[in-house]
Scaffold this motif. Structure first.
Motif, PDB file in Angstrom:
ATOM      1  N   SER A 104       0.844  -1.194   0.000  1.00  0.00           N
ATOM      2  CA  SER A 104       0.000   0.000   0.000  1.00  0.00           C
ATOM      3  C   SER A 104       0.883   1.249   0.000  1.00  0.00           C
ATOM      4  N   LYS A 105       0.287   2.364  -0.401  1.00  0.00           N
ATOM      5  CA  LYS A 105       1.032   3.621  -0.426  1.00  0.00           C
ATOM      6  C   LYS A 105       1.287   4.079   1.001  1.00  0.00           C
ATOM      7  N   PHE A 106       2.426   4.677   1.204  1.00  0.00           N
ATOM      8  CA  PHE A 106       2.765   5.190   2.529  1.00  0.00           C
ATOM      9  C   PHE A 106       1.789   6.287   2.944  1.00  0.00           C
ATOM     10  N   GLN A 107       1.253   7.028   1.978  1.00  0.00           N
ATOM     11  CA  GLN A 107       0.299   8.094   2.277  1.00  0.00           C
ATOM     12  C   GLN A 107      -0.953   7.544   2.948  1.00  0.00           C
ATOM     13  N   ASP A 108      -1.395   6.349   2.542  1.00  0.00           N
ATOM     14  CA  ASP A 108      -2.578   5.743   3.174  1.00  0.00           C
ATOM     15  C   ASP A 108      -2.301   5.445   4.644  1.00  0.00           C
ATOM     16  N   PHE A 109      -1.107   4.930   4.922  1.00  0.00           N
ATOM     17  CA  PHE A 109      -0.688   4.658   6.303  1.00  0.00           C
ATOM     18  C   PHE A 109      -0.641   5.955   7.102  1.00  0.00           C
ATOM     19  N   VAL A 110      -0.045   6.993   6.525  1.00  0.00           N
ATOM     20  CA  VAL A 110       0.087   8.278   7.217  1.00  0.00           C
ATOM     21  C   VAL A 110      -1.284   8.891   7.478  1.00  0.00           C
ATOM     22  N   SER A 111      -2.207   8.736   6.534  1.00  0.00           N
ATOM     23  CA  SER A 111      -3.560   9.289   6.725  1.00  0.00           C
ATOM     24  C   SER A 111      -4.249   8.653   7.931  1.00  0.00           C
ATOM     25  N   VAL A 112      -4.131   7.335   8.068  1.00  0.00           N
ATOM     26  CA  VAL A 112      -4.737   6.645   9.212  1.00  0.00           C
ATOM     27  C   VAL A 112      -4.032   7.074  10.506  1.00  0.00           C
ATOM     28  N   MET A 113      -2.704   7.153  10.480  1.00  0.00           N
ATOM     29  CA  MET A 113      -1.956   7.581  11.669  1.00  0.00           C
ATOM     30  C   MET A 113      -2.337   9.007  12.067  1.00  0.00           C
ATOM     31  N   ASP A 114      -2.557   9.873  11.076  1.00  0.00           N
ATOM     32  CA  ASP A 114      -2.936  11.258  11.348  1.00  0.00           C
ATOM     33  C   ASP A 114      -4.290  11.320  12.053  1.00  0.00           C
ATOM     34  N   ILE A 115      -5.224  10.487  11.621  1.00  0.00           N
ATOM     35  CA  ILE A 115      -6.545  10.433  12.270  1.00  0.00           C
ATOM     36  C   ILE A 115      -6.394   9.968  13.720  1.00  0.00           C
ATOM     37  N   LEU A 116      -5.587   8.932  13.934  1.00  0.00           N
ATOM     38  CA  LEU A 116      -5.385   8.418  15.295  1.00  0.00           C
ATOM     39  C   LEU A 116      -4.730   9.460  16.184  1.00  0.00           C
ATOM     40  N   LYS A 117      -3.759  10.170  15.666  1.00  0.00           N
ATOM     41  CA  LYS A 117      -3.072  11.215  16.450  1.00  0.00           C
ATOM     42  C   LYS A 117      -4.036  12.356  16.768  1.00  0.00           C
ATOM     43  N   LYS A 118      -4.826  12.753  15.775  1.00  0.00           N
ATOM     44  CA  LYS A 118      -5.787  13.843  15.952  1.00  0.00           C
ATOM     45  C   LYS A 118      -6.809  13.502  17.044  1.00  0.00           C
ATOM     46  N   LEU A 119      -7.223  12.232  17.093  1.00  0.00           N
ATOM     47  CA  LEU A 119      -8.227  11.809  18.079  1.00  0.00           C
ATOM     48  C   LEU A 119      -7.607  11.462  19.435  1.00  0.00           C
ATOM     49  N   GLY A 120      -6.283  11.436  19.525  1.00  0.00           N
ATOM     50  CA  GLY A 120      -5.625  11.186  20.805  1.00  0.00           C
ATOM     51  C   GLY A 120      -5.472   9.725  21.179  1.00  0.00           C
ATOM     52  N   HIS A 121      -5.538   8.830  20.206  1.00  0.00           N
ATOM     53  CA  HIS A 121      -5.342   7.400  20.485  1.00  0.00           C
ATOM     54  C   HIS A 121      -3.844   7.124  20.615  1.00  0.00           C
ATOM     55  N   GLU A 122      -3.455   6.542  21.754  1.00  0.00           N
ATOM     56  CA  GLU A 122      -2.046   6.241  21.960  1.00  0.00           C
ATOM     57  C   GLU A 122      -1.777   4.761  22.141  1.00  0.00           C
ATOM     58  N   GLN A 123      -2.809   3.955  22.307  1.00  0.00           N
ATOM     59  CA  GLN A 123      -2.651   2.499  22.399  1.00  0.00           C
ATOM     60  C   GLN A 123      -2.743   1.935  20.988  1.00  0.00           C
ATOM     61  N   LEU A 124      -1.648   2.032  20.254  1.00  0.00           N
ATOM     62  CA  LEU A 124      -1.631   1.627  18.854  1.00  0.00           C
ATOM     63  C   LEU A 124      -0.593   0.543  18.648  1.00  0.00           C
ATOM     64  N   TYR A 125      -0.987  -0.500  17.931  1.00  0.00           N
ATOM     65  CA  TYR A 125      -0.061  -1.566  17.537  1.00  0.00           C
ATOM     66  C   TYR A 125      -0.088  -1.676  16.022  1.00  0.00           C
ATOM     67  N   ILE A 126       1.091  -1.704  15.434  1.00  0.00           N
ATOM     68  CA  ILE A 126       1.227  -1.886  13.987  1.00  0.00           C
ATOM     69  C   ILE A 126       1.711  -3.310  13.796  1.00  0.00           C
ATOM     70  N   VAL A 127       0.936  -4.127  13.109  1.00  0.00           N
ATOM     71  CA  VAL A 127       1.234  -5.542  12.957  1.00  0.00           C
ATOM     72  C   VAL A 127       2.214  -5.735  11.812  1.00  0.00           C
ATOM     73  N   THR A 128       3.284  -6.503  12.092  1.00  0.00           N
ATOM     74  CA  THR A 128       4.290  -6.849  11.085  1.00  0.00           C
ATOM     75  C   THR A 128       4.594  -8.329  11.198  1.00  0.00           C
ATOM     76  N   LYS A 129       5.291  -8.864  10.203  1.00  0.00           N
ATOM     77  CA  LYS A 129       5.804 -10.232  10.283  1.00  0.00           C
ATOM     78  C   LYS A 129       7.188 -10.171  10.883  1.00  0.00           C
ATOM     79  N   LYS A 130       7.541 -11.187  11.660  1.00  0.00           N
ATOM     80  CA  LYS A 130       8.874 -11.227  12.246  1.00  0.00           C
ATOM     81  C   LYS A 130       9.810 -11.954  11.324  1.00  0.00           C
TER      82      LYS A 130
END
Length: 130
Positions: A104-130
């Motif tokens: 996916s485009k990095f801009q899509d990721f940043v848009s979601v992160m921006d919404i979370l930051k704006k709303l004050g959500h700090e319990q965030l986990y970004i799922v990755t493969k190990k």
């Protein structure tokens, strides 16, 4: 001079305690190194990270961004405006899990992160493969 007579000890039983110890150590090693991946219903090819933490996520909401840039809130396709409204209704202490496709485009990721930051959500986990 007296001759020393060597006696041969006969093995009637096999001591299995060292074998059991070794097997228990191997079992512990396998269980601690095994990884169990929780995959969602929406196919998302996760990026890889060298370090990751696994946390208990009982009360969680999941936001997906697929390879085409479409956003999903709890497996339901939504626009960014609707996503913001739904995340505004979620408590700030509740865990938000973000599963973003590596294609996916990095801009899509940043848009979601921006919404979370704006709303004050700090319990965030970004799922990755190990």
């Amino acid at each position: 001079m007296a001759k020393c007579k060597k006696s041969k000890k006969r093995f009637d039983e096999i001591n299995v305690i060292p074998f059991i110890d070794i097997m228990l150590v191997l079992l512990v090693m396998v269980l601690t190194t095994a990884t169990f991946i929780k995959q969602g219903v929406i196919p998302v090819n996760l990026p890889q990270a060298k370090t990751s933490d696994e946390e208990d996520t009982k009360k969680e909401v999941t936001v997906y961004v697929n390879a085409e840039g479409k956003t999903f809130f709890e497996k339901e396709p939504v626009s960014l405006e609707v996503l913001e409204q739904k995340l505004a209704a979620v408590e700030k202490t509740q865990t938000v899990i973000l599963r973003s496709d590596k294609e996916s485009k990095f801009q899509d990721f940043v848009s979601v992160m921006d919404i979370l930051k704006k709303l004050g959500h700090e319990q965030l986990y970004i799922v990755t493969k190990k």
